[in-house]
Design a protein around this motif. Structure first.
Motif, PDB file in Angstrom:
ATOM      1  N   ALA A   1      22.077  27.362  50.215  1.00  0.00           N
ATOM      2  CA  ALA A   1      22.779  26.084  50.238  1.00  0.00           C
ATOM      3  C   ALA A   1      23.693  25.948  51.449  1.00  0.00           C
ATOM      4  O   ALA A   1      24.235  24.870  51.694  1.00  0.00           O
ATOM      5  N   GLY A   2      23.871  27.043  52.208  1.00  0.00           N
ATOM      6  CA  GLY A   2      24.729  26.959  53.386  1.00  0.00           C
ATOM      7  C   GLY A   2      26.126  26.506  53.012  1.00  0.00           C
ATOM      8  O   GLY A   2      26.760  27.061  52.112  1.00  0.00           O
ATOM      9  N   PHE A   3      26.607  25.455  53.683  1.00  0.00           N
ATOM     10  CA  PHE A   3      27.951  24.950  53.406  1.00  0.00           C
ATOM     11  C   PHE A   3      27.960  23.870  52.320  1.00  0.00           C
ATOM     12  O   PHE A   3      29.022  23.334  51.995  1.00  0.00           O
ATOM     13  N   LEU A   4      26.800  23.533  51.759  1.00  0.00           N
ATOM     14  CA  LEU A   4      26.771  22.623  50.614  1.00  0.00           C
ATOM     15  C   LEU A   4      27.234  23.375  49.362  1.00  0.00           C
ATOM     16  O   LEU A   4      27.233  24.606  49.340  1.00  0.00           O
ATOM     17  N   PRO A   5      27.608  22.661  48.309  1.00  0.00           N
ATOM     18  CA  PRO A   5      27.968  23.350  47.068  1.00  0.00           C
ATOM     19  C   PRO A   5      26.864  24.306  46.626  1.00  0.00           C
ATOM     20  O   PRO A   5      25.673  23.993  46.698  1.00  0.00           O
ATOM     21  N   GLY A   6      27.266  25.488  46.170  1.00  0.00           N
ATOM     22  CA  GLY A   6      26.321  26.552  45.888  1.00  0.00           C
ATOM     23  C   GLY A   6      25.285  26.217  44.837  1.00  0.00           C
ATOM     24  O   GLY A   6      24.205  26.824  44.810  1.00  0.00           O
ATOM     25  N   LYS A   7      25.567  25.238  43.964  1.00  0.00           N
ATOM     26  CA  LYS A   7      24.610  24.915  42.901  1.00  0.00           C
ATOM     27  C   LYS A   7      23.321  24.321  43.449  1.00  0.00           C
ATOM     28  O   LYS A   7      22.336  24.192  42.708  1.00  0.00           O
ATOM     29  N   HIS A   8      23.286  23.965  44.750  1.00  0.00           N
ATOM     30  CA  HIS A   8      22.089  23.365  45.326  1.00  0.00           C
ATOM     31  C   HIS A   8      21.153  24.388  45.981  1.00  0.00           C
ATOM     32  O   HIS A   8      20.116  24.008  46.517  1.00  0.00           O
ATOM     33  N   GLN A   9      21.499  25.671  45.945  1.00  0.00           N
ATOM     34  CA  GLN A   9      20.608  26.672  46.513  1.00  0.00           C
ATOM     35  C   GLN A   9      19.386  26.850  45.615  1.00  0.00           C
ATOM     36  O   GLN A   9      19.408  26.523  44.427  1.00  0.00           O
ATOM     37  N   GLY A  10      18.287  27.354  46.209  1.00  0.00           N
ATOM     38  CA  GLY A  10      17.077  27.562  45.445  1.00  0.00           C
ATOM     39  C   GLY A  10      17.239  28.675  44.425  1.00  0.00           C
ATOM     40  O   GLY A  10      17.985  29.639  44.630  1.00  0.00           O
ATOM     41  N   VAL A  11      16.536  28.542  43.306  1.00  0.00           N
ATOM     42  CA  VAL A  11      16.533  29.561  42.261  1.00  0.00           C
ATOM     43  C   VAL A  11      15.230  30.354  42.385  1.00  0.00           C
ATOM     44  O   VAL A  11      14.148  29.817  42.148  1.00  0.00           O
ATOM     45  N   PRO A  12      15.293  31.625  42.778  1.00  0.00           N
ATOM     46  CA  PRO A  12      14.066  32.422  42.901  1.00  0.00           C
ATOM     47  C   PRO A  12      13.509  32.795  41.529  1.00  0.00           C
ATOM     48  O   PRO A  12      14.253  33.233  40.653  1.00  0.00           O
ATOM     49  N   PHE A  13      12.220  32.592  41.346  1.00  0.00           N
ATOM     50  CA  PHE A  13      11.518  33.079  40.161  1.00  0.00           C
ATOM     51  C   PHE A  13      10.856  34.398  40.530  1.00  0.00           C
ATOM     52  O   PHE A  13      10.114  34.474  41.504  1.00  0.00           O
ATOM     53  N   ARG A  14      11.112  35.428  39.728  1.00  0.00           N
ATOM     54  CA  ARG A  14      10.605  36.757  40.031  1.00  0.00           C
ATOM     55  C   ARG A  14       9.137  36.893  39.634  1.00  0.00           C
ATOM     56  O   ARG A  14       8.634  36.148  38.788  1.00  0.00           O
ATOM     57  N   SER A  15       8.478  37.865  40.247  1.00  0.00           N
ATOM     58  CA  SER A  15       7.058  38.077  39.999  1.00  0.00           C
ATOM     59  C   SER A  15       6.791  39.085  38.888  1.00  0.00           C
ATOM     60  O   SER A  15       5.640  39.277  38.491  1.00  0.00           O
ATOM     61  N   ALA A  16       7.846  39.723  38.374  1.00  0.00           N
ATOM     62  CA  ALA A  16       7.672  40.700  37.303  1.00  0.00           C
ATOM     63  C   ALA A  16       8.805  40.564  36.301  1.00  0.00           C
ATOM     64  O   ALA A  16       9.928  40.190  36.666  1.00  0.00           O
ATOM     65  N   GLY A  17       8.521  40.847  35.035  1.00  0.00           N
ATOM     66  CA  GLY A  17       9.544  40.712  34.012  1.00  0.00           C
ATOM     67  C   GLY A  17       9.889  39.251  33.791  1.00  0.00           C
ATOM     68  O   GLY A  17       9.090  38.347  34.029  1.00  0.00           O
ATOM     69  N   ASP A  18      11.106  39.011  33.299  1.00  0.00           N
ATOM     70  CA  ASP A  18      11.555  37.631  33.142  1.00  0.00           C
ATOM     71  C   ASP A  18      11.573  36.947  34.500  1.00  0.00           C
ATOM     72  O   ASP A  18      12.019  37.551  35.490  1.00  0.00           O
ATOM     73  N   PRO A  19      11.110  35.701  34.592  1.00  0.00           N
ATOM     74  CA  PRO A  19      11.131  34.999  35.876  1.00  0.00           C
ATOM     75  C   PRO A  19      12.528  34.934  36.495  1.00  0.00           C
ATOM     76  O   PRO A  19      12.669  34.935  37.715  1.00  0.00           O
TER      77      PRO A  19
END
Length: 473
Positions: free
Chosen positions: A203-221
């Motif tokens: 999110a850089g200097f934007l509010p942190g809630k706008h950063q991408g949410v990574p989905f994992r490839s193993a276990g819980d996403p």
């Protein structure tokens, strides 16, 4: 608190203790949201799926076959073409730079007549749904700065990514899933993998809630998606409600936007405990759809799995979906490695376009396929040794394709020169691609800014950028 050094937020925070949190929230609304009349005009695309092919797919081998390279196979690329331009350290000291034509056959496909390699038969089957830009170009010759620039608008880390800009400006469409999701993959052999830095979706200097949410490839996403043993969903709800009350009191006092981020992320995590298991359950998908994505679709973390997940996220309201597939960095052993990448990505990429179209989602979903740059039309290494040659990084002319979301299908725009080295006509800089993406989402890239450290920043930066109107439907 040192009252000689009160910031505006601290002042508003202290006021919040007397005027109350609701009044404070309204005072801060213009700073926590874009507040710029977005969208500026009706969008053609409600959502974006970016199929980032990390490492740099070879435009010469896949999309930009040249008769001159075939004719001059093994001969030196003329100095009039090289022009003394900067090269990576991997080939800067290589005295000989012999031409290397496409190593695989291909043919012109569809009504558009787009040349596509035989390595991409599934992509070839949907060419009339695609728009190819064969005149993409940039300046960065190494992976990290090139990837950073194409995804954030600047070659140095710290700027907001495209997905963060869009979710900040346009908001969310889904209550129980993130607005910006990232999934990564690499080929089955794990060859030529590039590192994925989190600022590619930050999110850089934007509010942190706008950063991408990574989905994992193993276990819980997502980490900690499941409750610990002995904690019920009701107990989790009560705990989060109490935590939110404390955070709201802290926000009323300090007006720190990251407290808002914490509140929203805790709530999103709770909602995802119910929504993500349904999202990742493919049992309700028709077998014909699963077959369309290919045999890897059931392998968690594969590119095929991620492409189907992208369609499911799109139909559930996720605004920006960023898939990143590593493995296109073929400096050596290109004859063996390039087919592997194509086998992993060709069928799922084409299936995603077909699937979105079948579900009526393609018209308002913009799909982009491409890397951070292309590959050199000259050989790196020994051209006579199949296990010891490839192509180097090449940002001066390369190819991407787009589909849906207001893009004119069956279009070929721009071209490279006879050596596939420089852009010959209709250049499209990566800033132009970003401006066009924003335009399709209803945003004027010149007007959409964020004030940070006294400056008004925008995705496309301060250098000229234009909307490529010629590729719009």
């Amino acid at each position: 608190m040192n009252h000689l050094h009160l910031t505006r937020r601290q002042l508003l925070g202290s006021l919040g203790l007397s005027v109350g949190a609701p009044a404070l929230s309204s005072l801060l609304a213009s700073e926590s949201e874009a507040g710029q009349g977005l969208p500026h005009f009706p969008p053609k695309a409600k959502r974006v799926i970016y199929l980032m092919q990390s490492g740099g797919p070879s435009h010469v081998d896949l999309f930009d076959d040249k008769a001159t390279l075939k004719k001059m196979q093994g001969e030196e690329v003329p100095e009039s073409i090289l022009q003394g331009l900067r090269q990576t350290t991997m080939t800067a000291g290589q005295k000989s730079k012999p031409c290397m034509a496409a190593a695989w056959n291909g043919s012109k496909r569809g009504d558009s007549g787009m040349w596509v390699s035989d390595l991409l038969p599934h992509t070839a089957s949907v060419v009339d749904d695609l728009c190819f830009i064969r005149s993409m170009h940039g300046e960065q010759i190494n992976h990290a700065p090139a990837m950073t620039q194409i995804l954030t608008g600047h070659n140095l880390p710290g700027r907001p990514s495209i997905g963060a800009w869009l979710t900040y400006g346009l908001g969310t469409m889904a209550e129980n899933l993130p607005s910006f999701v990232v999934m990564t993959s690499q080929d089955k052999q794990g060859s030529c993998g590039q590192l994925f830095f989190d600022y590619y979706w930050g999110a850089g200097f934007l509010p942190g809630k706008h950063q991408g949410v990574p989905f994992r490839s193993a276990g819980d996403p997502v980490l900690y998606l499941s409750n610990p043993k002995g904690i019920s969903r009701k107990a989790r709800r009560q705990m989060l409600d109490s935590l939110a009350e404390m955070n709201q009191m802290a926000h009323a006092r300090f007006a720190d936007p990251e407290i808002e981020t914490r509140i929203s992320q805790y709530e999103m995590a709770f909602q995802m405990q119910a929504s993500v298991p349904e999202l990742t359950d493919f049992s309700n998908e028709p077998q014909s759809v699963l077959d369309m994505y290919g045999p890897d679709v059931h392998r968690k973390g594969s590119y095929a799995y991620n492409c189907l997940m992208a369609r499911r996220l799109a139909e559930r309201g996720t605004r920006f979906i960023q898939l990143m597939h590593a493995g296109w960095d073929q400096h050596g052993n290109l004859p063996n490695q390039l087919p592997i990448q194509c086998q992993d990505t060709d069928q799922p990429s084409a299936a995603l376009v077909k699937d979105l179209k079948a579900k009526g989602l393609l018209d308002d979903t913009l799909v982009i396929w491409g890397g951070e740059f292309g590959r050199t039309p000259y050989v790196q290494g020994d051209i006579t040794n199949a296990s010891a040659h490839g192509r180097d990084h090449h940002p001066r002319a390369f190819t991407i394709w787009m589909a849906g979301g207001g893009i004119k299908p069956g279009t070929i725009y721009g071209s490279s020169d006879e050596f596939a080295f420089h852009v010959a006509e209709n250049p499209v800089h990566i800033r132009d691609l970003q401006a066009t993406l924003m335009h399709l989402c209803g945003i004027d890239h010149e007007r959409f800014t964020y004030r940070h450290q006294g400056l008004d920043f925008k995705l496309t930066g301060v250098e000229p950028a234009r909307v490529v109107s010629e590729v719009l439907a």
